[in-house]
Design a protein around this motif. Structure first.
Motif, PDB file in Angstrom:
ATOM      1  N   LYS A 221     -68.094  18.167   0.777  1.00  0.00           N
ATOM      2  CA  LYS A 221     -68.108  18.563  -0.628  1.00  0.00           C
ATOM      3  C   LYS A 221     -67.685  17.398  -1.511  1.00  0.00           C
ATOM      4  O   LYS A 221     -66.921  16.530  -1.113  1.00  0.00           O
ATOM      5  N   THR A 222     -68.204  17.416  -2.751  1.00  0.00           N
ATOM      6  CA  THR A 222     -67.864  16.375  -3.708  1.00  0.00           C
ATOM      7  C   THR A 222     -66.459  16.622  -4.256  1.00  0.00           C
ATOM      8  O   THR A 222     -66.130  17.721  -4.688  1.00  0.00           O
ATOM      9  N   VAL A 223     -65.625  15.592  -4.225  1.00  0.00           N
ATOM     10  CA  VAL A 223     -64.258  15.686  -4.736  1.00  0.00           C
ATOM     11  C   VAL A 223     -64.122  14.725  -5.911  1.00  0.00           C
ATOM     12  O   VAL A 223     -64.427  13.546  -5.796  1.00  0.00           O
ATOM     13  N   LYS A 224     -63.678  15.250  -7.036  1.00  0.00           N
ATOM     14  CA  LYS A 224     -63.485  14.426  -8.232  1.00  0.00           C
ATOM     15  C   LYS A 224     -61.999  14.122  -8.370  1.00  0.00           C
ATOM     16  O   LYS A 224     -61.191  14.999  -8.687  1.00  0.00           O
ATOM     17  N   LEU A 225     -61.621  12.880  -8.108  1.00  0.00           N
ATOM     18  CA  LEU A 225     -60.229  12.474  -8.220  1.00  0.00           C
ATOM     19  C   LEU A 225     -59.921  12.033  -9.650  1.00  0.00           C
ATOM     20  O   LEU A 225     -60.812  11.603 -10.384  1.00  0.00           O
ATOM     21  N   SER A 226     -58.667  12.128 -10.026  1.00  0.00           N
ATOM     22  CA  SER A 226     -58.261  11.717 -11.371  1.00  0.00           C
ATOM     23  C   SER A 226     -58.292  10.190 -11.477  1.00  0.00           C
ATOM     24  O   SER A 226     -58.297   9.476 -10.471  1.00  0.00           O
ATOM     25  N   ASP A 227     -58.299   9.697 -12.711  1.00  0.00           N
ATOM     26  CA  ASP A 227     -58.280   8.245 -12.932  1.00  0.00           C
ATOM     27  C   ASP A 227     -57.035   7.621 -12.309  1.00  0.00           C
ATOM     28  O   ASP A 227     -57.090   6.522 -11.755  1.00  0.00           O
ATOM     29  N   GLU A 228     -55.919   8.327 -12.406  1.00  0.00           N
ATOM     30  CA  GLU A 228     -54.666   7.814 -11.835  1.00  0.00           C
ATOM     31  C   GLU A 228     -54.779   7.689 -10.325  1.00  0.00           C
ATOM     32  O   GLU A 228     -54.317   6.704  -9.733  1.00  0.00           O
ATOM     33  N   ASP A 229     -55.416   8.679  -9.675  1.00  0.00           N
ATOM     34  CA  ASP A 229     -55.604   8.636  -8.226  1.00  0.00           C
ATOM     35  C   ASP A 229     -56.491   7.457  -7.833  1.00  0.00           C
ATOM     36  O   ASP A 229     -56.248   6.778  -6.837  1.00  0.00           O
TER      37      ASP A 229
END
Length: 309
Positions: free
Chosen positions: A82-90
């Motif tokens: 599955k596609t995971v959208k990480l935060s900019d900080e991550d």
């Protein structure tokens, strides 16, 4: 006038009729750093032990099928895909450095061991100001790097050279050809969904009139066969403007947004497939060794035929 009495049957209260007692996890007070680490890591150890067993089974199956390889690759640790959208900080944080890991190719076992050590080093009880900032970072590093989908998204976001040799380039001989293409294949091999065979090679350079070894030709063909069937695990969620899904949305809107997000990611994946195929096609076009070998074989066959006549 007679009174009518209604007698209700007696209901016995048993444990079966009472609701199950609610269990609450209470965080211990005054626990030592070592105890706190053990409590926080224990659930992850169970999960990762199961992953380890599954990976060992995969590696054994791959070896039996003639594809031996390491289970350290991000692609061989499983995951849902599955596609995971990480935060900019991550994405901006170097999680391997947080755990003091020397390489992004670290295995799950190496990540867990590093996490244990860093937990002890960064625990608030061992900090002068009692800050838990570093400790929380260490926990986040474990969450991302032991989750196959999150780690794939994170590793894919790092800077990478997508360039491939120009289709109009000219090469004076095999050496120039290999100098241009070999590093590009080596660089892109990290994205392979299959373990990259240790003996896979683009071969060596030959002089224009030098006879080409049949064993080398077999290896070169094996190399191109692998790359013609190449599948990339690279993730492009960080390059897409994906719409956030609110938990309060109805399932139809959620499904619509999920499909739209996946469509955007799939478009970039198709571009990646085309890029790799262009690399292989150009290499095969400029690699004259196969053509020279075939021409030499025809020439030898013709000489044998003429001798028989």
């Amino acid at each position: 006038m007679a009174l009518k009495l209604t007698i209700k049957p007696r209901v016995e209260t048993t444990w079966a009729t009472l609701p199950a007692p609610e269990l609450k996890v209470v965080e211990p007070c005054g626990a030592s750093a070592e105890h706190a680490v053990a409590v926080s890591v224990a659930p992850n150890l169970v999960k990762n032990e199961e992953k380890k067993k599954a990976n060992e089974a995969k590696a054994a199956a791959a070896s039996a099928a003639g594809h031996p390889g390491s289970t350290s690759s991000p692609t061989t640790r499983g995951g849902t895909g599955k596609t995971v959208k990480l935060s900019d900080e991550d994405l901006e944080t170097d999680w391997y450095d947080v755990l003091k890991l020397a390489s992004s190719d670290a295995t799950d076992d190496e990540i867990i061991a590093a996490h244990r050590k860093r937990c002890l080093e960064t625990h608030p009880d061992k900090q002068k100001d009692k800050s838990d900032k570093l400790f929380k970072q260490v926990q986040r590093a474990l969450e991302i790097l032991t989750n196959p989908d999150a780690r794939r998204a994170y590793d894919s976001s790092k800077l990478f050279d997508d360039s491939i040799p120009n289709p109009t380039a000219e090469f004076a001989g095999d050496e120039e050809f290999l100098e241009a293409f070999a590093p590009v294949f080596k660089r892109n091999a990290k994205w392979s969904t299959k373990a990259y065979p240790a003996d896979l090679s683009l071969g060596k350079a030959y002089g224009a009139e030098e006879p080409i070894d049949a064993k080398d030709i077999k290896g070169i063909r094996k190399f191109y066969d692998f790359w013609l069937a190449f599948r990339s695990w690279r993730d492009f969620a960080h390059e897409c403007e994906l719409e956030n899904i609110d938990e309060n949305m109805d399932r139809y809107n959620k499904r619509h947004i999920q499909k739209e997000n996946q469509r955007k990611v799939d478009a970039l994946k198709r571009d990646e497939t085309k890029r790799i195929r262009s690399l292989v096609d150009r290499a095969m076009k400029f690699d004259t060794r196969l053509k020279r070998f075939e021409e030499r074989q025809k020439q030898l066959a013709e000489e044998v035929r003429q001798k028989k006549e």
